[in-house]
Scaffold this active site. Structure first.
Site, PDB file in Angstrom:
ATOM      1  N   LYS A 116       0.797  -1.225   0.000  1.00 55.32           N
ATOM      2  CA  LYS A 116       0.000   0.000   0.000  1.00 55.32           C
ATOM      3  C   LYS A 116       0.824   1.268   0.000  1.00 55.32           C
ATOM      4  CE  LYS A 116      -3.896  -2.429   1.613  1.00 55.32           C
ATOM      5  NZ  LYS A 116      -5.270  -2.430   1.838  1.00 55.32           N
ATOM      6  N   TYR A 203      -9.382   9.918   7.721  1.00 56.41           N
ATOM      7  CA  TYR A 203     -10.573   9.069   7.742  1.00 56.41           C
ATOM      8  C   TYR A 203     -11.697   9.832   7.052  1.00 56.41           C
ATOM      9  CZ  TYR A 203     -14.277   6.100   9.660  1.00 56.41           C
ATOM     10  OH  TYR A 203     -15.345   5.246   9.814  1.00 56.41           O
ATOM     11  N   LYS A 238     -18.893  -6.705   0.384  1.00 58.80           N
ATOM     12  CA  LYS A 238     -19.917  -6.086  -0.456  1.00 58.80           C
ATOM     13  C   LYS A 238     -21.113  -7.027  -0.583  1.00 58.80           C
ATOM     14  CE  LYS A 238     -16.188  -4.035  -3.158  1.00 58.80           C
ATOM     15  NZ  LYS A 238     -15.323  -4.270  -4.339  1.00 58.80           N
ATOM     16  N   ARG A 293      -7.537  -8.194 -10.776  1.00 59.46           N
ATOM     17  CA  ARG A 293      -8.237  -9.432 -11.159  1.00 59.46           C
ATOM     18  C   ARG A 293      -9.651  -9.090 -11.579  1.00 59.46           C
ATOM     19  NH1 ARG A 293     -11.513  -9.289  -6.678  1.00 59.46           N
ATOM     20  NH2 ARG A 293     -10.465  -8.415  -4.874  1.00 59.46           N
ATOM     21  N   ARG A 340     -25.696 -10.263  -4.028  1.00 58.84           N
ATOM     22  CA  ARG A 340     -24.961 -11.500  -3.737  1.00 58.84           C
ATOM     23  C   ARG A 340     -25.847 -12.415  -2.899  1.00 58.84           C
ATOM     24  NH1 ARG A 340     -18.600 -10.127  -2.752  1.00 58.84           N
ATOM     25  NH2 ARG A 340     -18.466  -8.381  -4.220  1.00 58.84           N
TER      26      ARG A 340
END
Lengths: 516, 182
Positions: A116, A203, A238, A293, A340
């Protein structure tokens, strides 16, 4: 194009990749663990190779076994799907070394984006907006860190450079909490990732999770396909995604697309990829991370742009150049939503539910797509994640898409395993969701799954069905229905139940019950 | 000629009376008004298409022990027989457990076992970790005591919530110690 590829994955994504391969005339090799022996992706492949027992660390994550399977079956390339080995740079390297094409980015690009801190530095140079923060933080140098923290402002996050899955993240509300948070984050990162490097980040709250789909080839071409809105999340998972986003204007979309393309170019990226951003309520967005991906939620983009992302992945991996599309960004057409479908009980704190799926009725009809590993008789293994399938709809407008999703959720029947379909139906009724007024913390802070109503009409229907089933099994009422219109189902059903038992005695459900 | 069934859903008992007259079927639930029912299952034993006073619904029924599991419009009901001597599930998890027994909070795979027979345990001590769908769940000791039996080893599959994991002798404690608990 390849003649034959191996798909190093399972479940709905293995099937998803197989479908495109079949359409392109590319043969597929499936790999499977023992509990997946009977899975659809095994039956649907041109060749199948066992790779070990149920635990992923002994099967889907064992690089040598998978590469050996590819060599044995003559696969020219490996598609990793998502999860498992899809973002493992060592795997990409190992494939390269034996002359197998890894359908993904190069190991170098993965390294550059996976860490990161290095990704923040890389993208800052490329002019991509990143969350204001401080990269070079020594966990023991509280004086410097305090200065940086004052500059960034509170609240802020302490994060691990090698982090993932929420590990190593600490929220700091005020200066007094900083030192303890740094120590905790660094030691957790050291334990989890063997790398205690930390950094500070403002934040941003409330924020939307907005991500841009792109595809990049080996010839320096990058094409973006607009944004997805993925703010409906529980514990960083998610649950509902849509494309486009209510919060993204054409102007913001153009800036997002440009930033995403710059991110891919700066890392020398090849493959389908997703650049994730946090977006505040003023439309300012900041780079979060890049997923190297295919994403779970890729079908919503396929719907509104009329494309097949797996086909594009295969093409660029085979060395083809993206056709020139000019400078115009493609426009999204209509609206797409994905729910989902997970094996979990929304009436019992979303505890995982798995086991024998006895009956599945997939939703059909206009604008409806169901990417799923389910079939009647699937014993859902406990070893993998709880995703049973993805229900995706398309319609001209967002309200139409919401209505279509409700219809499709009601059409989808899954018996034997409790699913989160009732959760989705409640979510789609919520006024905030209907208004699109959501952020990444919205689900956990604002949404409560309503308790089941005392007089749930489904309970009456269940009791009636149970009584009729009891008579069917015990043979009650035979005499009175011998010649009536009801006799058919009783006789027929018992005949088929007995037939099942003789074939497969001592199994579950009906089979086990008969004659006991 | 009516047949009466007694079922339990979530601990509530219901009576379902089925009356057949030629081809016509009437069903009365508890003391509600009787309704006309037309049902068919077209050869797939568990899949019922039911018309209740002409209103259609679909139910999928499978057998579970002496009872049934019924899925209606996304909700799965466990319908136990209230007369057929079906095993009633006890409370599950945490302090509501029967003293001396620890049951599974969910089904899954046992990935860690921290205790063996003879071990003494304290309240809240981790006993096992069960993983399902990539989520790990620690099973903790509800009371202090001594382990007498451990029914699963690492790698074993726990079929369902409520399955007996561990047995122990609860320690003798002074009842007045902390009457309110916390």
């Amino acid at each position: 194009m390849f003649k034959r590829i191996l798909i190093a994955n399972r479940g709905e994504i293995a099937l998803r990749v197989q479908r495109t391969c079949r359409e392109l005339g590319v043969e597929t090799v499936a790999v499977y663990s023992d509990p997946d022996r009977n899975a659809l992706h095994v039956r649907n492949a041109d060749a199948a190779v066992r790779i070990g027992p149920g635990l992923a660390t002994e099967s889907y994550l064992v690089m040598e076994t998978i590469i050996e399977a590819a060599k044995q079956t003559g696969a020219e390339a490996i598609h990793p799907g998502y999860g498992f080995l899809s973002e493992n740079a060592a795997f990409a390297t190992a494939c390269e070394e034996v002359g197998i094409v890894f359908i993904g980015p190069s190991a170098d690009a993965m390294h550059a984006l996976g860490d990161k801190v290095s990704a923040r530095e890389l993208l800052e140079r490329a002019g991509v907006p990143i969350v204001p923060g401080a990269n070079d933080i020594d966990a023991n140098d509280i004086a410097t860190a305090s200065c940086e923290a004052e500059r960034i402002g509170f609240p802020l996050l302490v994060k691990a450079s090698a982090g993932g899955g929420g590990r190593g993240i600490r929220l700091v509300e005020s200066a007094g909490e900083l030192e303890e948070a740094m120590r905790a984050s660094s030691s957790e990162a050291q334990t989890s990732f063997a790398d205690g490097t930390i950094f500070l980040e403002r934040y941003i709250e409330p924020a939307r999770h907005i991500e841009v789909q792109l595809i990049a080839d080996n010839h320096g071409n990058v094409r973006t396909y607009g944004e997805r809105e993925c703010s409906v999340q529980r514990r960083h998972q998610k649950l509902v995604e849509e494309a486009p986003s209510v919060a993204v204007t054409p102007k913001i979309r153009a800036r997002l697309s440009q930033a995403a393309a710059a991110a891919a170019t700066s890392a020398g990226y090849r493959n389908a990829g997703t650049v994730e951003f946090l977006m505040d309520s003023d439309g300012n967005f900041y780079f979060l991370e890049m997923n190297a991906r295919l994403q779970v939620e890729h079908p919503v983009t396929e719907f509104v742009y009329g494309i097949d992302l797996v086909a594009q992945q295969l093409a660029v991996a085979a060395g083809e150049a993206l056709p020139d599309a000019g400078d115009e960004l493609p426009e999204p057409h209509g609206w797409s939503i994905e729910c989902r479908i997970n094996g979990e009980d929304p009436y019992d704190n979303f505890v995982p539910s798995f086991g024998l799926v006895e009956y599945v009725q997939p939703p059909l009809g206009p604008g409806t797509r169901f990417d799923s590993m389910l079939f009647d008789g699937l014993d859902v293994p406990v070893f993998y994640d709880s995703l049973l399938g993805k229900l995706i709809v398309w319609a001209e407008t967002r309200p139409d898409a919401v209505a279509r999703m409700r219809r499709a959720l009601n059409d989808l029947v899954i018996a034997g395993v409790q699913t989160n379909i009732p959760f989705h139906l409640e979510l789609l009724k919520h006024e905030d969701f209907i208004a699109g007024a959501i952020s990444t913390s919205w689900l956990e802070s604002e949404f409560t799954m309503p308790a089941v109503a005392e007089d749930d009409p489904r309970e009456r229907e269940a009791l009636i069905a149970a009584a009729l089933a009891a008579e069917l099994v015990r043979g009650n009422g035979d005499a009175s229905v011998a010649s009536g219109p009801v006799s058919g189902w009783q006789r027929g059903a018992r005949a088929s139940a007995v037939h099942l038992r003789t074939r497969n005695g001592g199994l579950r459900g009906w089979q086990r019950g008969i004659g006991s | 000629m009516a047949t009466r069934h007694r079922f339990l859903i979530d601990g509530h008992e219901h009576s379902v009376a089925v009356e057949r007259d030629g081809g016509a079927v009437t069903v009365q639930i508890d003391d509600e008004d009787p309704v006309a029912v037309d049902a068919t299952n077209s050869g797939l034993p568990g899949l019922f298409s039911v018309l209740v006073d002409g209103e259609p619904s679909t139910a999928y029924v499978s057998r579970r022990g002496a009872g049934f599991e019924v899925t209606v419009a996304g909700r799965r009901f466990t319908v136990d027989s209230a007369t057929g001597g079906s095993k009633r599930r006890g409370p599950v998890g945490g302090l509501e457990e029967t003293p001396g027994k620890v049951t599974a909070p969910l089904g899954g795979v046992v990935i860690e076992v921290h205790v063996a027979p003879g071990d003494t345990i304290e309240v809240g001590q981790p006993l096992m970790v069960i993983e399902a769908m990539k989520m790990q769940n620690e099973v903790q000791a509800p009371l202090a005591g001594t382990i007498t039996a451990v029914h699963y080893s690492k790698g074993d599959r726990v079929d369902a919530k409520g399955d007996l994991l561990v047995e122990y002798d609860p320690a003798e404690t002074a009842d007045e110690d902390d009457p309110a608990g916390d």
